[in-house]
Design a protein around this motif. Structure first.
Motif, PDB file in Angstrom:
ATOM      1  N   HIS A   8       0.760  -1.332   0.039  1.00 21.15           N
ATOM      2  CA  HIS A   8      -0.185   0.058   0.009  1.00 21.15           C
ATOM      3  C   HIS A   8       0.916   1.022   0.050  1.00 21.15           C
ATOM      4  N   GLU A   9       2.128   1.059  -0.275  1.00 19.60           N
ATOM      5  CA  GLU A   9       3.017   2.284   0.003  1.00 19.60           C
ATOM      6  C   GLU A   9       2.971   3.208  -1.185  1.00 19.60           C
ATOM      7  N   SER A  10       2.553   2.861  -2.340  1.00 20.76           N
ATOM      8  CA  SER A  10       2.638   3.659  -3.345  1.00 20.76           C
ATOM      9  C   SER A  10       1.267   4.474  -3.972  1.00 20.76           C
ATOM     10  N   ARG A  11       1.512   5.102  -4.950  1.00 26.12           N
ATOM     11  CA  ARG A  11       0.228   5.511  -5.470  1.00 26.12           C
ATOM     12  C   ARG A  11      -0.908   4.801  -5.431  1.00 26.12           C
ATOM     13  N   VAL A  12      -1.063   3.759  -5.982  1.00 23.66           N
ATOM     14  CA  VAL A  12      -1.840   2.620  -6.271  1.00 23.66           C
ATOM     15  C   VAL A  12      -1.534   1.372  -5.520  1.00 23.66           C
ATOM     16  N   PRO A  13      -2.189   0.323  -5.126  1.00 25.05           N
ATOM     17  CA  PRO A  13      -1.859  -0.654  -4.472  1.00 25.05           C
ATOM     18  C   PRO A  13      -1.317  -1.732  -5.425  1.00 25.05           C
ATOM     19  N   VAL A  14      -0.394  -2.631  -4.787  1.00 25.73           N
ATOM     20  CA  VAL A  14       0.187  -3.651  -5.604  1.00 25.73           C
ATOM     21  C   VAL A  14      -0.799  -5.055  -4.925  1.00 25.73           C
ATOM     22  N   HIS A  15      -1.157  -5.989  -5.636  1.00 25.63           N
ATOM     23  CA  HIS A  15      -1.958  -7.111  -5.310  1.00 25.63           C
ATOM     24  C   HIS A  15      -1.011  -8.292  -5.820  1.00 25.63           C
ATOM     25  N   ILE A  16      -0.469  -9.185  -4.934  1.00 26.74           N
ATOM     26  CA  ILE A  16       0.458 -10.204  -5.081  1.00 26.74           C
ATOM     27  C   ILE A  16      -0.308 -11.534  -4.727  1.00 26.74           C
ATOM     28  N   TRP A  17      -0.030 -12.500  -5.713  1.00 24.50           N
ATOM     29  CA  TRP A  17      -0.923 -13.750  -5.853  1.00 24.50           C
ATOM     30  C   TRP A  17      -0.117 -14.832  -5.186  1.00 24.50           C
ATOM     31  N   THR A  18       1.043 -14.478  -4.230  1.00 27.24           N
ATOM     32  CA  THR A  18       1.831 -15.476  -3.880  1.00 27.24           C
ATOM     33  C   THR A  18       2.385 -14.758  -2.275  1.00 27.24           C
ATOM     34  N   ASP A  19       2.870 -15.560  -1.657  1.00 27.33           N
ATOM     35  CA  ASP A  19       3.733 -15.219  -0.567  1.00 27.33           C
ATOM     36  C   ASP A  19       5.484 -15.408  -0.771  1.00 27.33           C
ATOM     37  N   ASP A  20       5.613 -15.791  -1.912  1.00 22.71           N
ATOM     38  CA  ASP A  20       6.999 -16.081  -2.312  1.00 22.71           C
ATOM     39  C   ASP A  20       7.457 -15.032  -3.180  1.00 22.71           C
ATOM     40  N   VAL A  21       7.938 -14.106  -2.500  1.00 18.55           N
ATOM     41  CA  VAL A  21       8.469 -12.902  -3.545  1.00 18.55           C
ATOM     42  C   VAL A  21       9.479 -11.979  -2.428  1.00 18.55           C
ATOM     43  N   ASP A  22      10.555 -11.671  -3.441  1.00 18.03           N
ATOM     44  CA  ASP A  22      11.781 -11.017  -2.346  1.00 18.03           C
ATOM     45  C   ASP A  22      11.576  -9.781  -2.337  1.00 18.03           C
ATOM     46  N   ALA A  23      12.351  -9.334  -1.529  1.00 16.91           N
ATOM     47  CA  ALA A  23      12.282  -7.513  -1.225  1.00 16.91           C
ATOM     48  C   ALA A  23      12.603  -6.749  -2.421  1.00 16.91           C
ATOM     49  N   ASN A  24      13.335  -7.328  -3.072  1.00 17.71           N
ATOM     50  CA  ASN A  24      13.775  -6.147  -4.289  1.00 17.71           C
ATOM     51  C   ASN A  24      12.773  -6.556  -5.414  1.00 17.71           C
ATOM     52  N   SER A  25      11.962  -7.472  -5.562  1.00 18.33           N
ATOM     53  CA  SER A  25      10.761  -7.413  -6.429  1.00 18.33           C
ATOM     54  C   SER A  25       9.791  -6.804  -5.920  1.00 18.33           C
ATOM     55  N   LYS A  26       9.750  -6.812  -4.522  1.00 19.54           N
ATOM     56  CA  LYS A  26       8.651  -5.728  -3.851  1.00 19.54           C
ATOM     57  C   LYS A  26       8.823  -4.353  -4.253  1.00 19.54           C
ATOM     58  N   ARG A  27      10.116  -3.845  -4.270  1.00 17.46           N
ATOM     59  CA  ARG A  27      10.576  -2.467  -4.265  1.00 17.46           C
ATOM     60  C   ARG A  27      10.219  -2.078  -5.690  1.00 17.46           C
TER      61      ARG A  27
END
Length: 398
Positions: A8-27
């Motif tokens: 939720h930290e950006s202008r629009v949200p990011v919905h992710i269909w997995t809990d297997d995602v690294d910090a660099n990809s999230k950024r």
């Protein structure tokens, strides 16, 4: 399985269909979601992983603009597959080895390869008027291509990296032929040219971006329509490239197996492209970078790594994913990391039972460098339904 997490930290949200995602990809996903042209939210598929500028496995809807680096440089890259009237007991190891040798002889594989004997020149020349129109509008692009006609002789060639040709068995021991490739060198040249144009204009207009690779081309820009035209041209070229290779691979099988027919609809789908679509009551540009369209009823292909399973699916039309799904297993390790971590012996162990290359040159494609395809599929049960589960018995890579 529904959305696993939301940023939720950006202008629009990011919905992710997995809990297997690294910090660099999230950024990286958060950077995409901060752009002013991004619409509604960003959807990250369960195969999501770090990419150049935009995250692979991301679906990005934009209003009145396109982010060319999000579309990528292998424009129109995708999959094609068909089921054959052959069963497992009609295909033995001797025949498979002959087919492997035949395909690698008949279809040029690897980076920079082309058909020296101009195998599909007539099919390629049908694309020439469209390309010449793009080059006429962009003389600098014509200079970049240096007058080369390599694109003519690259039609019907596989390329390298994760591109492949496979013979598979489904859950009923029926034989399938499946392959993965894109628009080869010409798509890369077209994409790279417009990416650089967008970067220069962002700088000229003094638009601040979280990453230069997220430069976008607004509608109304002098070359916006030209970029859309170039992408469509490359998508069509990529699809024809897959058709040509499918025909040649089928011919290779017919040389070494009993007579057979193609018994299913040929599934041919892109997973690196942009299209104008209607979502949430608005006409938007939908970029799928490492994702396939999965409207209700759409057929799609989701391959695992060499040695793992692949899936033939039907879309469920989930609006939250912009009617999209994962395009494959998704890398867990970079190619360099995989080459350092694994050996040819590891590759041989992980591809046991598959006729394929097992040498140092393809160690970066080892199954352990990828996410577990079955976990990816489990995380997107609300995006697609599985029609067939395929296990490869032969894999040709560049």
């Amino acid at each position: 399985m529904p959305i696993q997490q939301t940023l939720h930290e950006s202008r629009v949200p990011v919905h992710i269909w997995t809990d297997d995602v690294d910090a660099n990809s999230k950024r990286q996903l958060a950077s995409i979601a901060s752009l002013p042209c991004v619409f509604q939210h960003v959807a990250a598929m369960p195969d999501v992983h770090l990419g150049l500028g935009a995250t692979i496995g991301s679906v990005i809807a934009t209003q009145k603009a396109i982010i060319p680096a999000a579309v990528g440089v292998d424009l129109g890259c995708g999959m094609v597959a068909c089921r054959l009237s052959l069963t497992a007991n009609e295909v033995d190891e001797v025949a498979l080895q002959r087919i492997f040798d035949q395909i690698t002889h008949d279809i040029p594989v690897g980076r920079g390869t082309y058909n020296k004997r101009r195998a599909f020149e007539q099919e390629a020349l049908l694309f020439e008027p469209g390309l010449q129109e793009i080059l006429r509008r962009h003389p600098d692009l014509a200079k970049t291509m240096c007058g080369t006609r390599q694109w003519v002789n690259q039609l019907g060639t596989l390329g390298g990296g994760n591109h492949f040709i496979e013979v598979c068995l489904d859950e009923s021991d029926q034989v399938w032929l499946m392959l993965h490739s894109g628009s080869r060198g010409v798509g890369n040249v077209l994409a790279s040219y417009f990416i650089e144009l967008a970067k220069r204009d962002m700088e000229r207009w003094m638009i601040q971006l979280p990453d230069r690779n997220l430069a976008y081309i607004p509608e109304g820009c002098a070359y916006f329509d030209d970029y859309v035209l170039a992408v469509k041209w490359a998508q069509d070229y990529a699809m024809q490239n897959r058709r040509c290779m499918l025909d040649r691979a089928l011919a290779a099988l017919r040389m070494h197996l009993p007579a057979f027919e193609v018994t299913s609809e040929v599934v041919n789908c892109h997973h690196n492209y942009v299209e104008k679509e209607h979502h949430f009551g608005t006409n938007v540009w939908v970029t799928r970078k490492g994702a396939i369209r999965a409207r209700a009823g759409d057929l799609g292909l989701i391959p695992g790594s060499m040695g793992a399973r692949s899936y033939v699916v039907r879309g469920l039309g989930n609006p939250m994913s912009f009617h999209s799904s994962a395009h494959g297993a998704g890398r867990r390790m970079s190619r360099t990391q995989a080459q350092k971590a694994f050996s040819a012996a590891d590759l041989a162990a992980q591809t046991q039972g598959v006729i394929c290359r097992k040498d140092d040159g393809v160690v970066d494609e080892i199954p352990s460098a990828y996410k577990d395809i079955d976990e990816v599929m489990a995380h997107q049960r609300d995006l697609t339904e599985t029609l067939h589960t395929l296990k490869q018995i032969l894999c040709v890579k560049g």
